[in-house]
Design an enzyme around this catalytic site. Structure first.
Site, PDB file in Angstrom:
ATOM      1  N   LYS A   2      85.459  32.369  90.929  1.00  0.00           N
ATOM      2  CA  LYS A   2      85.909  32.163  89.546  1.00  0.00           C
ATOM      3  C   LYS A   2      87.075  33.102  89.195  1.00  0.00           C
ATOM      4  O   LYS A   2      88.039  32.676  88.579  1.00  0.00           O
ATOM      5  CB  LYS A   2      84.751  32.382  88.557  1.00  0.00           C
ATOM      6  CG  LYS A   2      83.554  31.452  88.789  1.00  0.00           C
ATOM      7  CD  LYS A   2      82.474  31.634  87.728  1.00  0.00           C
ATOM      8  CE  LYS A   2      81.811  32.999  87.725  1.00  0.00           C
ATOM      9  NZ  LYS A   2      80.954  33.261  88.907  1.00  0.00           N
ATOM     10  N   ARG A  51      76.725  31.966  80.123  1.00  0.00           N
ATOM     11  CA  ARG A  51      75.813  32.145  81.251  1.00  0.00           C
ATOM     12  C   ARG A  51      74.384  31.814  80.881  1.00  0.00           C
ATOM     13  O   ARG A  51      73.494  31.922  81.726  1.00  0.00           O
ATOM     14  CB  ARG A  51      75.882  33.604  81.674  1.00  0.00           C
ATOM     15  CG  ARG A  51      76.275  33.850  83.121  1.00  0.00           C
ATOM     16  CD  ARG A  51      76.403  35.361  83.294  1.00  0.00           C
ATOM     17  NE  ARG A  51      76.543  35.748  84.657  1.00  0.00           N
ATOM     18  CZ  ARG A  51      77.704  36.036  85.241  1.00  0.00           C
ATOM     19  NH1 ARG A  51      78.836  35.904  84.596  1.00  0.00           N
ATOM     20  NH2 ARG A  51      77.715  36.452  86.484  1.00  0.00           N
ATOM     21  N   ARG A 110      83.360  41.073  99.737  1.00  0.00           N
ATOM     22  CA  ARG A 110      84.023  41.610  98.540  1.00  0.00           C
ATOM     23  C   ARG A 110      83.612  43.069  98.301  1.00  0.00           C
ATOM     24  O   ARG A 110      84.400  43.864  97.800  1.00  0.00           O
ATOM     25  CB  ARG A 110      83.675  40.741  97.321  1.00  0.00           C
ATOM     26  CG  ARG A 110      84.452  41.119  96.078  1.00  0.00           C
ATOM     27  CD  ARG A 110      84.320  40.080  94.982  1.00  0.00           C
ATOM     28  NE  ARG A 110      83.083  40.195  94.242  1.00  0.00           N
ATOM     29  CZ  ARG A 110      82.686  39.336  93.298  1.00  0.00           C
ATOM     30  NH1 ARG A 110      83.407  38.291  93.006  1.00  0.00           N
ATOM     31  NH2 ARG A 110      81.567  39.517  92.661  1.00  0.00           N
ATOM     32  N   ARG A 133      82.519  47.415  93.491  1.00  0.00           N
ATOM     33  CA  ARG A 133      81.466  47.015  92.547  1.00  0.00           C
ATOM     34  C   ARG A 133      80.089  47.321  93.132  1.00  0.00           C
ATOM     35  O   ARG A 133      79.709  46.744  94.149  1.00  0.00           O
ATOM     36  CB  ARG A 133      81.585  45.522  92.239  1.00  0.00           C
ATOM     37  CG  ARG A 133      82.656  45.199  91.238  1.00  0.00           C
ATOM     38  CD  ARG A 133      82.782  43.716  91.001  1.00  0.00           C
ATOM     39  NE  ARG A 133      81.533  43.068  90.623  1.00  0.00           N
ATOM     40  CZ  ARG A 133      81.450  41.814  90.215  1.00  0.00           C
ATOM     41  NH1 ARG A 133      82.532  41.080  90.127  1.00  0.00           N
ATOM     42  NH2 ARG A 133      80.287  41.293  89.896  1.00  0.00           N
ATOM     43  N   ARG A 143      71.066  38.454  91.420  1.00  0.00           N
ATOM     44  CA  ARG A 143      72.083  37.740  90.643  1.00  0.00           C
ATOM     45  C   ARG A 143      72.042  36.244  90.946  1.00  0.00           C
ATOM     46  O   ARG A 143      72.207  35.412  90.043  1.00  0.00           O
ATOM     47  CB  ARG A 143      73.476  38.312  90.941  1.00  0.00           C
ATOM     48  CG  ARG A 143      73.697  39.649  90.228  1.00  0.00           C
ATOM     49  CD  ARG A 143      74.733  40.501  90.926  1.00  0.00           C
ATOM     50  NE  ARG A 143      76.056  39.905  90.947  1.00  0.00           N
ATOM     51  CZ  ARG A 143      76.987  40.217  91.854  1.00  0.00           C
ATOM     52  NH1 ARG A 143      76.729  41.103  92.800  1.00  0.00           N
ATOM     53  NH2 ARG A 143      78.156  39.641  91.799  1.00  0.00           N
TER      54      ARG A 143
HETATM   55  P1  ADP Z   1      79.703  37.565  89.324  1.00  0.00           P
HETATM   56  O1  ADP Z   1      80.079  36.185  88.890  1.00  0.00           O
HETATM   57  O2  ADP Z   1      80.193  37.912  90.687  1.00  0.00           O
HETATM   58  O3  ADP Z   1      78.233  37.899  89.170  1.00  0.00           O
HETATM   59  P2  ADP Z   1      80.694  38.795  86.847  1.00  0.00           P
HETATM   60  O4  ADP Z   1      81.776  39.791  86.797  1.00  0.00           O
HETATM   61  O5  ADP Z   1      80.898  37.481  86.197  1.00  0.00           O
HETATM   62  O6  ADP Z   1      80.435  38.631  88.419  1.00  0.00           O
HETATM   63  O7  ADP Z   1      79.353  39.421  86.252  1.00  0.00           O
HETATM   64  C1  ADP Z   1      78.852  40.673  86.656  1.00  0.00           C
HETATM   65  C2  ADP Z   1      77.622  41.048  85.817  1.00  0.00           C
HETATM   66  O8  ADP Z   1      78.018  41.209  84.445  1.00  0.00           O
HETATM   67  C3  ADP Z   1      76.490  40.022  85.772  1.00  0.00           C
HETATM   68  O9  ADP Z   1      75.614  40.145  86.876  1.00  0.00           O
HETATM   69  C4  ADP Z   1      75.825  40.378  84.430  1.00  0.00           C
HETATM   70  O10 ADP Z   1      75.000  41.535  84.554  1.00  0.00           O
HETATM   71  C5  ADP Z   1      76.993  40.755  83.553  1.00  0.00           C
HETATM   72  N1  ADP Z   1      77.514  39.590  82.801  1.00  0.00           N
HETATM   73  C6  ADP Z   1      78.737  39.008  82.960  1.00  0.00           C
HETATM   74  N2  ADP Z   1      78.882  37.978  82.118  1.00  0.00           N
HETATM   75  C7  ADP Z   1      77.733  37.880  81.408  1.00  0.00           C
HETATM   76  C8  ADP Z   1      77.262  36.992  80.401  1.00  0.00           C
HETATM   77  N3  ADP Z   1      78.006  35.972  79.954  1.00  0.00           N
HETATM   78  N4  ADP Z   1      76.014  37.192  79.899  1.00  0.00           N
HETATM   79  C9  ADP Z   1      75.254  38.205  80.338  1.00  0.00           C
HETATM   80  N5  ADP Z   1      75.623  39.068  81.298  1.00  0.00           N
HETATM   81  C10 ADP Z   1      76.857  38.914  81.845  1.00  0.00           C
END
Ligand code: ADP
Length: 191
Positions: A14, A89, A128, A134, A146
């Site tokens: 993404k 999400r 990654r 991260r 996750r």
């Molecule tokens: P990835 O898609 O690789 O998991 P992101 O950067 O989108 O990476 O998200 C990393 C973390 O940030 C998630 O595991 C969650 O803890 C938090 N997070 C991101 N977006 C949301 C959201 N919309 N609602 C709740 N938690 C979120």
């Protein structure tokens, strides 16, 4: 004005594809994960809260996340469209986003969902981890959590957009350029 939900499990690509969409279409990119990470770096109150969830692979609570996303979107009154990445999400977040856009006389144009098999996601996230810095990529147990949270809480968000006739699956395997080509064609076909 086109507003896109770029959807897919952790590691689907993404972030990579969002950057290309921004370059090509001039959208504003809103990634809740990026915004949380910036807050963690700057040691804000929000960052401290988000960190406690993110390091365990859990979702940050909806109320905090929704407010943050709306504040960020409101910071771009002249946007020609948004790419929402990592948001919504949960179905509650999806409902809140619909209401937020509706108040502005706007809507989501479509959800583009990157489809990548789970085995490939794990390979990509482990890779990654070597460069992203991260912590949530570095621990296989957190990666699994996750993916599990995605399947339980986030996958149903696709049904939300499917019900509105806005869901579109995109093959997420192949070169970055090939995948971008599929996304671009899908967006151009909306016209
Ligand atoms: P990835 O898609 O690789 O998991 P992101 O950067 O989108 O990476 O998200 C990393 C973390 O940030 C998630 O595991 C969650 O803890 C938090 N997070 C991101 N977006 C949301 C959201 N919309 N609602 C709740 N938690 C979120």
């Amino acid at each position: 004005m086109r507003n896109i939900v770029l959807f897919g499990p952790p590691g689907a690509g993404k972030g990579t594809q969002s950057a290309l969409l921004v370059d090509h279409f001039g959208f504003v990119h809103l990634s809740t994960g990026d915004i949380f990470r910036l807050n963690i770096k700057e040691e804000t109150v929000l960052g401290k809260l988000a960190k406690s969830y993110m390091e365990k692979g859990q979702l940050v609570p909806d109320d905090v996340t929704i407010r943050m996303l709306e504040d960020s979107a409101n910071g771009h009154p002249d946007a020609r469209g948004f790419v929402f990445d990592g948001f919504p999400r949960t179905t509650a977040q999806a409902g809140a986003l619909d209401a937020f856009l509706n108040e502005k006389g706007q809507a989501i144009s479509g959800m583009l969902a990157l489809e990548v098999p789970e085995d490939e996601l794990k390979v990509r996230l482990a890779k990654r981890a070597e460069t992203s810095g991260r912590p949530d990529d570095a621990d296989p147990a957190v990666i699994q959590k996750r993916i599990d949270v995605y399947n339980a809480e986030t996958a149903p968000v696709a049904d939300h957009y499917q019900a509105q006739g806005k869901y579109q699956g995109i093959e997420g395997l192949g070169s970055v350029e090939d995948i971008f080509g599929r996304l671009r064609s899908a967006i151009e076909a909306w016209a």
